[in-house]
Design an enzyme around this catalytic site. Structure first.
Site, short mmCIF file in Angstrom:
data_model
loop_
_atom_site.label_atom_id
_atom_site.label_comp_id
_atom_site.label_asym_id
_atom_site.label_seq_id
_atom_site.Cartn_x
_atom_site.Cartn_y
_atom_site.Cartn_z
N THR A 13 0.82 -1.22 0.00
CA THR A 13 0.00 0.00 0.00
C THR A 13 0.86 1.27 0.00
O THR A 13 0.41 2.30 -0.50
CB THR A 13 -0.95 0.03 1.21
OG1 THR A 13 -0.17 -0.14 2.39
CG2 THR A 13 -1.99 -1.06 1.14
N GLY A 14 2.07 1.20 0.54
CA GLY A 14 2.98 2.35 0.52
C GLY A 14 3.32 2.72 -0.92
O GLY A 14 3.25 3.90 -1.31
N GLU A 41 5.31 -15.49 -7.11
CA GLU A 41 6.65 -15.70 -6.55
C GLU A 41 7.65 -14.88 -7.35
O GLU A 41 7.61 -14.89 -8.59
CB GLU A 41 7.00 -17.18 -6.68
CG GLU A 41 7.60 -17.74 -5.41
CD GLU A 41 8.12 -19.13 -5.65
OE1 GLU A 41 9.29 -19.37 -5.34
OE2 GLU A 41 7.34 -19.96 -6.17
N ASP A 70 9.40 -3.03 -8.95
CA ASP A 70 10.26 -3.89 -8.12
C ASP A 70 11.36 -2.99 -7.60
O ASP A 70 12.04 -2.29 -8.35
CB ASP A 70 10.82 -5.08 -8.88
CG ASP A 70 11.25 -6.15 -7.87
OD1 ASP A 70 10.40 -6.62 -7.08
OD2 ASP A 70 12.45 -6.51 -7.84
N SER A 71 11.50 -3.00 -6.29
CA SER A 71 12.43 -2.05 -5.68
C SER A 71 13.14 -2.71 -4.51
O SER A 71 12.83 -3.83 -4.11
CB SER A 71 11.68 -0.79 -5.25
OG SER A 71 10.46 -1.11 -4.63
N ARG A 183 11.76 5.95 -6.68
CA ARG A 183 10.47 5.72 -7.38
C ARG A 183 10.08 6.98 -8.17
O ARG A 183 9.59 6.88 -9.30
CB ARG A 183 9.41 5.38 -6.31
CG ARG A 183 8.05 5.00 -6.84
CD ARG A 183 7.24 4.27 -5.78
NE ARG A 183 7.87 3.01 -5.41
CZ ARG A 183 8.50 2.78 -4.26
NH1 ARG A 183 8.52 3.69 -3.30
NH2 ARG A 183 9.09 1.61 -4.05
O1 LIG Z 1 6.11 -6.92 -4.74
P1 LIG Z 1 5.04 -5.93 -4.32
O2 LIG Z 1 3.68 -6.54 -4.18
O3 LIG Z 1 5.04 -4.71 -5.20
O4 LIG Z 1 5.40 -5.37 -2.85
P2 LIG Z 1 6.75 -5.64 -2.02
O5 LIG Z 1 6.67 -4.84 -0.77
O6 LIG Z 1 7.00 -7.12 -1.91
O7 LIG Z 1 7.84 -4.97 -2.96
P3 LIG Z 1 9.22 -5.55 -3.55
O8 LIG Z 1 9.12 -7.00 -3.79
O9 LIG Z 1 9.57 -4.65 -4.69
O10 LIG Z 1 10.24 -5.30 -2.36
C1 LIG Z 1 10.62 -3.99 -2.06
C2 LIG Z 1 11.34 -3.94 -0.72
O11 LIG Z 1 12.11 -2.75 -0.64
C3 LIG Z 1 11.55 -1.85 0.32
N1 LIG Z 1 11.38 -0.54 -0.32
C4 LIG Z 1 11.13 -0.28 -1.63
N2 LIG Z 1 10.90 1.03 -1.83
C5 LIG Z 1 11.01 1.62 -0.63
C6 LIG Z 1 10.85 2.93 -0.18
O12 LIG Z 1 10.49 3.91 -1.01
N3 LIG Z 1 11.04 3.18 1.11
C7 LIG Z 1 11.36 2.21 1.97
N4 LIG Z 1 11.50 0.92 1.64
C8 LIG Z 1 11.32 0.61 0.35
C9 LIG Z 1 10.17 -2.41 0.67
O13 LIG Z 1 9.81 -2.11 1.99
C10 LIG Z 1 10.37 -3.90 0.46
O14 LIG Z 1 10.97 -4.48 1.60
MG LIG Z 2 7.39 -8.23 -3.57
#
Ligand SMILES: O=P(O)(O)OP(=O)(O)OP(=O)(O)OC[C@H]1O[C@@H](n2cnc3c(O)ncnc32)[C@H](O)[C@@H]1O
Ligand SMILES: [Mg+2]
Length: 197
Positions: A13-14, A41, A70-71, A183
């Site tokens: 949601t973030g 997965e 993906d981040s 982002r």
């Molecule tokens: O895959 P989706 O469903 O999009 O959601 P997710 O939370 O699993 O997302 P990712 O697989 O891309 O993992 C991203 C990780 O990096 C962290 N992250 C990514 N962008 C961030 C941000 O702007 N601020 C803080 N943490 C971030 C986030 O909290 C996750 O632990």
């Molecule tokens: Mg993820």
């Protein structure tokens, strides 16, 4: 490309809030959660592969064009870890467990060696088997703090020191973070590619 509705391939949601705010009113973002609560997965070895995999999955579920993010956080002292494994760093126990594990891994490491970058790859596919996904990348350089600060944002934000603002990214207002972040940089490129800039 003229897109009016996009499915966001994320259960975070973030991310959803940030991407929605950045995209503005011209495109309606719908969450993939409307179509399925199952998360694919993330088997790729790169941010790019995982972003494409999530986008294709959401396009397949919804029948709509899909955008995935993906981040993660790449920490210099840890050779780029947790990287693509950022969400699963502490075994899938959530943000506070991930942050605690990161602080442990860097205990005693001096400030000059605590460099890190946030990475974001956005992938947009027009349909599930799109042979030419649009890919945009954004990086954000900072440092890992020794104690958490701030309560905005999500994930690793309380541990990420933003040198250009001299605060953590969880101390930035949502609007400020959305101008500076990994982002935001990836989204600026995507807007250009879509002719929205
Ligand atoms: O895959 P989706 O469903 O999009 O959601 P997710 O939370 O699993 O997302 P990712 O697989 O891309 O993992 C991203 C990780 O990096 C962290 N992250 C990514 N962008 C961030 C941000 O702007 N601020 C803080 N943490 C971030 C986030 O909290 C996750 O632990
Ligand atoms: Mg993820």
């Amino acid at each position: 490309m003229n897109i009016q509705q996009l499915v966001l391939a994320s259960h975070n949601t973030g991310k959803l809030k940030e991407l929605q705010a950045m995209l503005g009113g011209g495109i309606t973002l719908r969450s993939v959660g409307e179509f399925s609560s199952a998360e694919p997965e993330e088997t790729g070895l790169s941010f790019v592969e995982n972003a494409i995999l999530k986008a294709r999955n959401a396009a397949r579920l919804s029948g709509l064009p899909a955008l995935a993010d993906d981040s993660g956080l790449a920490v210099d002292y840890l050779g780029g870890a947790p990287g693509i494994y950022s969400a699963r760093y502490a075994g899938g126990q959530g943000d506070s467990a991930n942050n605690a594990k990161l602080l442990d891994a860097l205990r005693g490491v001096p400030s000059a060696q605590r460099g890190a970058q946030f990475v974001c790859v956005l992938a947009l596919v027009r349909h599930a088997s799109d042979p030419l996904p649009i890919l945009c990348e954004g990086l954000w350089q900072g440092r890992i703090l020794e104690v958490a600060r701030g309560d905005h944002g999500f994930g690793y934000d309380p541990l990420f020191w933003v040198p250009e603002r001299e605060c953590s990214s969880a101390e930035l207002s949502p609007a400020e973070k959305n101008q500076l972040s990994h982002r935001a940089r990836a989204m600026a490129l995507l807007r250009e590619r879509l002719g929205l800039a």
